[in-house]
Design a protein around this motif. Structure first.
Motif, mmCIF file in Angstrom:
data_model
loop_
_atom_site.group_PDB
_atom_site.id
_atom_site.type_symbol
_atom_site.label_atom_id
_atom_site.label_comp_id
_atom_site.label_asym_id
_atom_site.label_seq_id
_atom_site.Cartn_x
_atom_site.Cartn_y
_atom_site.Cartn_z
ATOM 1 N N THR A 110 36.627 42.084 42.918
ATOM 2 C CA THR A 110 37.106 41.987 41.540
ATOM 3 C C THR A 110 37.834 40.674 41.298
ATOM 4 N N VAL A 111 38.667 40.263 42.241
ATOM 5 C CA VAL A 111 39.375 38.986 42.102
ATOM 6 C C VAL A 111 38.380 37.828 42.086
ATOM 7 N N ILE A 112 37.357 37.887 42.943
ATOM 8 C CA ILE A 112 36.320 36.844 42.945
ATOM 9 C C ILE A 112 35.600 36.804 41.596
ATOM 10 N N ALA A 113 35.283 37.989 41.044
ATOM 11 C CA ALA A 113 34.613 38.047 39.742
ATOM 12 C C ALA A 113 35.498 37.466 38.645
ATOM 13 N N ILE A 114 36.798 37.730 38.711
ATOM 14 C CA ILE A 114 37.723 37.192 37.712
ATOM 15 C C ILE A 114 37.767 35.668 37.791
ATOM 16 N N VAL A 199 29.647 45.788 42.306
ATOM 17 C CA VAL A 199 30.919 45.579 41.604
ATOM 18 C C VAL A 199 30.918 44.227 40.893
ATOM 19 N N PHE A 200 30.450 43.202 41.576
ATOM 20 C CA PHE A 200 30.437 41.853 40.987
ATOM 21 C C PHE A 200 29.531 41.807 39.765
ATOM 22 N N ALA A 201 28.326 42.359 39.883
ATOM 23 C CA ALA A 201 27.372 42.316 38.775
ATOM 24 C C ALA A 201 27.852 43.115 37.567
ATOM 25 N N SER A 202 28.626 44.183 37.819
ATOM 26 C CA SER A 202 29.067 45.037 36.717
ATOM 27 C C SER A 202 30.336 44.539 36.043
ATOM 28 N N THR A 203 30.996 43.532 36.612
ATOM 29 C CA THR A 203 32.265 43.065 36.043
ATOM 30 C C THR A 203 32.258 41.598 35.608
ATOM 31 N N ILE A 204 31.341 40.790 36.102
ATOM 32 C CA ILE A 204 31.394 39.350 35.869
ATOM 33 C C ILE A 204 31.211 38.990 34.397
ATOM 34 N N SER A 205 30.392 39.762 33.678
ATOM 35 C CA SER A 205 30.067 39.395 32.298
ATOM 36 C C SER A 205 31.296 39.355 31.402
ATOM 37 N N GLY A 206 32.153 40.354 31.528
ATOM 38 C CA GLY A 206 33.336 40.409 30.676
ATOM 39 C C GLY A 206 34.222 39.191 30.832
ATOM 40 N N TRP A 207 34.334 38.688 32.067
ATOM 41 C CA TRP A 207 35.196 37.529 32.303
ATOM 42 C C TRP A 207 34.549 36.246 31.777
ATOM 43 N N VAL A 208 33.236 36.139 31.916
ATOM 44 C CA VAL A 208 32.547 34.947 31.408
ATOM 45 C C VAL A 208 32.623 34.895 29.887
ATOM 46 N N VAL A 209 32.212 35.959 29.236
ATOM 47 C CA VAL A 209 32.163 35.978 27.772
ATOM 48 C C VAL A 209 33.566 35.912 27.177
ATOM 49 N N GLY A 210 34.508 36.652 27.783
ATOM 50 C CA GLY A 210 35.865 36.657 27.260
ATOM 51 C C GLY A 210 36.511 35.274 27.322
ATOM 52 N N MET A 211 36.390 34.613 28.479
ATOM 53 C CA MET A 211 37.005 33.293 28.610
ATOM 54 C C MET A 211 36.297 32.272 27.735
ATOM 55 N N ARG A 212 34.983 32.384 27.615
ATOM 56 C CA ARG A 212 34.243 31.455 26.747
ATOM 57 C C ARG A 212 34.736 31.565 25.309
ATOM 58 N N ASN A 213 34.852 32.791 24.803
ATOM 59 C CA ASN A 213 35.285 32.977 23.424
ATOM 60 C C ASN A 213 36.720 32.496 23.214
ATOM 61 N N LEU A 267 32.078 56.145 41.378
ATOM 62 C CA LEU A 267 30.624 56.264 41.494
ATOM 63 C C LEU A 267 30.073 55.319 42.563
ATOM 64 N N ILE A 268 30.607 54.102 42.631
ATOM 65 C CA ILE A 268 30.115 53.145 43.623
ATOM 66 C C ILE A 268 30.404 53.640 45.030
ATOM 67 N N GLU A 269 31.605 54.120 45.262
ATOM 68 C CA GLU A 269 31.954 54.619 46.594
ATOM 69 C C GLU A 269 31.155 55.866 46.931
ATOM 70 N N GLN A 270 30.855 56.676 45.931
ATOM 71 C CA GLN A 270 30.070 57.886 46.180
ATOM 72 C C GLN A 270 28.628 57.531 46.531
ATOM 73 N N VAL A 271 28.029 56.583 45.812
ATOM 74 C CA VAL A 271 26.648 56.197 46.063
ATOM 75 C C VAL A 271 26.484 55.621 47.469
ATOM 76 N N PHE A 272 27.436 54.786 47.879
ATOM 77 C CA PHE A 272 27.343 54.122 49.173
ATOM 78 C C PHE A 272 28.072 54.880 50.286
ATOM 79 N N SER A 273 28.605 56.065 49.972
ATOM 80 C CA SER A 273 29.410 56.830 50.942
ATOM 81 C C SER A 273 30.468 55.932 51.583
ATOM 82 N N TYR A 274 31.080 55.116 50.744
ATOM 83 C CA TYR A 274 32.077 54.161 51.223
ATOM 84 C C TYR A 274 33.421 54.872 51.337
ATOM 85 N N PRO A 275 34.111 54.774 52.473
ATOM 86 C CA PRO A 275 35.286 55.635 52.726
ATOM 87 C C PRO A 275 36.555 55.176 52.024
#
Length: 329
Positions: A110-114, A199-213, A267-275
């Motif tokens: 998330t920090v990388i995406a921001i 996570v990166f693909a689902s969050t990057i757009s908001g930061w790009v579009v928001g900062m651009r505007n 949902l992401i942790e459930q799909v990948f059985s991430y602990p």
């Protein structure tokens, strides 16, 4: 200084409210959680076992004030009860083992995406009207519009099942001993690539579009135009004059993103059985593990409040006007 003291006071008051709400909600539930647990496991209710489980849950027939004081005292002492599902493992131990998985993977991504999204938004706003301005926001918005569970399943099918480039599930290989060693760290990164991509693909757009505007609006301000006319260097104009002010609304979005970090990626942790916390919470809910559910909800609320507090401090540091308004309110 008064602004920061107000923020600290609000944090303490909010944590107290979260603790109180977490104390009240189980006592508003219909029925008896302890009796339900015993009936589910044994089919009949042993009075001694029922009383022991009620004590673990902090439920008693004593005055509600006494129960509340004992509950807060146990929280401070780290006695959050024992998990039903993993009995006799304490709840706080399960949270301590699950929380780092969520913070490390989802927090880092998330920090990388921001950072990447904010820098990309600054760049395409400065180069407005170019190819990047027309293409990058559309591409990132397409990635954000895909449901995270569907994208995760697609990646698992093509990159882990059909073509085993990555592992199917879990956070680390079972045959590697935990420790600060190269094989263990390599396995952690290897297992975190696919959920990290989601996570990166689902969050990057908001930061790009928001900062651009935000940048597009700030670049039209008089002080930016005046600084450009005076011959201020491009680097200073973009980052010191325009980006610093355009970044303030991004901090509000960052507060929301970080506050939902712990409980928002279930949902992401459930799909990948991430602990992580999300996977442990869904397992606890399906198993009716009341002490673990209670502990999970409390830690999610506290982490969200702490992240909002950090963003408030950063907001006041970047914009002195916020400090003045906060000090007088």
């Amino acid at each position: 200084m008064r602004y920061y003291l107000n923020r600290v006071g609000f944090l303490v008051l909010s944590i107290w409210a979260a603790i109180t709400l977490n104390f009240i909600l189980p006592r508003l539930m219909p029925g008896d959680p302890a009796a339900s647990m015993i009936a589910k496991q044994a089919g009949n209710i042993n009075p001694n076992a029922l009383n022991a489980i009620r004590q673990q849950l902090g439920l008693s027939n004593g005055p509600i004030i006494v129960q509340y004081w004992q509950y807060v005292q146990h929280l401070v002492e780290g006695r959050w009860g024992d998990s039903f599902q993993y009995f006799p493992t304490p709840v706080i131990n399960i949270i301590a083992s699950s929380l780092p998985w969520t913070l490390v993977l989802l927090g880092v991504v998330t920090v990388i995406a921001i950072i990447v999204g904010t820098l990309a938004g600054i760049w395409i706003a400065w180069r407005r009207g170019g190819v990047a301005d027309n293409v990058l926001p559309v591409v990132t918005m397409f990635g954000q519009s895909i449901p995270v569970f569907w994208l995760g399943l697609v990646l698992i099918y093509f990159l882990a099942f059909r073509h085993p480039f990555f592992p199917l599930a879990h956070g680390v290989s079972n045959n590697i001993s935990p420790g600060f060693t190269a094989p263990y760290i390599k396995s952690l990164i290897y297992h975190g690539i696919l959920p990290g991509i989601v996570v990166f693909a689902s969050t990057i757009s908001g930061w790009v579009v928001g900062m651009r505007n935000n940048m597009m609006s700030t670049l039209g301000e008089d002080y930016v135009v005046f600084a450009e006319a005076k011959g201020v260097s491009t680097r200073r104009l973009v980052f010191s004059y325009a980006a610093r002010n355009a970044m303030l609304p991004q901090l509000t979005s960052m507060a929301i993103a970080l506050s939902t970090l712990i409980g928002g990626q279930i949902l992401i942790e459930q799909v990948f059985s991430y602990p992580g916390i999300g996977f442990a919470l869904t397992t606890a809910v399906s198993s009716e593990d009341y002490p673990l559910i209670q502990g999970m909800f409390l830690i999610i609320a506290v982490v969200a409040l702490v992240f909002n507090f950090i963003v408030d401090i950063l907001y006041g540091w970047l914009d002195p006007r916020v400090r003045r308004r906060g000090a007088t309110s």
